[in-house]
Design an enzyme around this catalytic site. Sequence first.
Site, PDB file in Angstrom:
ATOM      1  N   TYR A  67       2.029   7.961   5.127  1.00  0.00           N
ATOM      2  CA  TYR A  67       2.299   7.288   3.850  1.00  0.00           C
ATOM      3  C   TYR A  67       0.997   6.688   3.307  1.00  0.00           C
ATOM      4  O   TYR A  67       0.635   6.885   2.141  1.00  0.00           O
ATOM      5  CB  TYR A  67       3.346   6.198   4.094  1.00  0.00           C
ATOM      6  N   LYS A  73      -1.331   7.569   0.035  1.00  0.00           N
ATOM      7  CA  LYS A  73      -1.609   6.545  -0.985  1.00  0.00           C
ATOM      8  C   LYS A  73      -3.117   6.430  -1.254  1.00  0.00           C
ATOM      9  O   LYS A  73      -3.531   6.338  -2.412  1.00  0.00           O
ATOM     10  CB  LYS A  73      -1.026   5.191  -0.561  1.00  0.00           C
TER      11      LYS A  73
END
Length: 326
Positions: A143, A147
């Site tokens: 994740y 990002k």
Amino acid sequence: MKNILVIGATGQIGSELTMKLRGLYGPDNVVCGYIPGAEPKGVLLESGPAEIVDITNPQQIADTVNKYGIDTIYNLAALLSAVAEARPQLAWKIGVGGLYNTLEVAREKGCAVFTPSSIGSFGPSTPHVKTPQDTIQRPETIYGVTKVTGEMLSDYYARRFGVDTRSVRFPGLISYTTLPGGGTTDYAVDIYYSAVKGETFKCPLKPGTFMDMMYMPDALRAAIEIMEADPTKLHHRNSFNIASMSFDPEIIYNKIREYMPDFKMEYELDPLRQAIADSWPDSLDDTCARQEWGWKPEFDLDSMTQDMLANLKIKLNKEVSEPVHA
Ligand code: AKB
């Protein structure tokens, strides 16, 4: 912003942001982009246009942008941190492949793009307290990797092609409307549901696990204000630290108990979520956002807790006792 496409419009942020944008810019000017299986319902469906827009399908993005003369895209498609660890390939496909598709359409059609980053873009080697705007970003989750890649890709498209990309690093977001699902900060939403349902809350994180959190109305305002900000004042673009409150499970539990003294919490640790939370900052320094576009949160833990309990009481049709300290 005149004609807006929200991709991922039926998720935790999207379902509320789409309605807020419709209120501000007109219901017909905000398209709810969803994927099959996550269809809009109720007022979200009835109040304005909706189209199937799978972010992994560049043609669907381009067709919708052409059909509605879209000038601004809110890209909210993502797998949250814990669920992304179970499906890292899909997390990359949506988080990075999907962003690339969106940026390419934006480059060709001249759209501005908002893509949220997260406290998850930081990692264990980042300074954890009052994390600076510009600092080490070596996340250890997929994740976080998506990002950081998204922040860099968005800045590249701004620099190289003049695409108006902007972003904020969201903390854990708390709301009573749509459940998050699959995040590390979800406990801070679930705890309110347990309290109002009269259940003992099983906390997946240990005491002392501090993370930044934010009430959804502040998060929605941030997403809109950054896109309305004067571009000449923006020295940063992708992505701004924003903050409003930082707490650990004990602090939020004790805050809820001020209003619901009988509420009980037990610890039942989730090792994956604990490891992720331990790698994230305790609190962010949001000075740059305050200076460059006037960011200022309105809710603190107390005002958020009062609002959450009052609204969940209506939603779940339960009684909440009066505050014991009021
Ligand atoms: C998550 O927990 O994955 C998200 C986030 C902080 O980005 N809520």
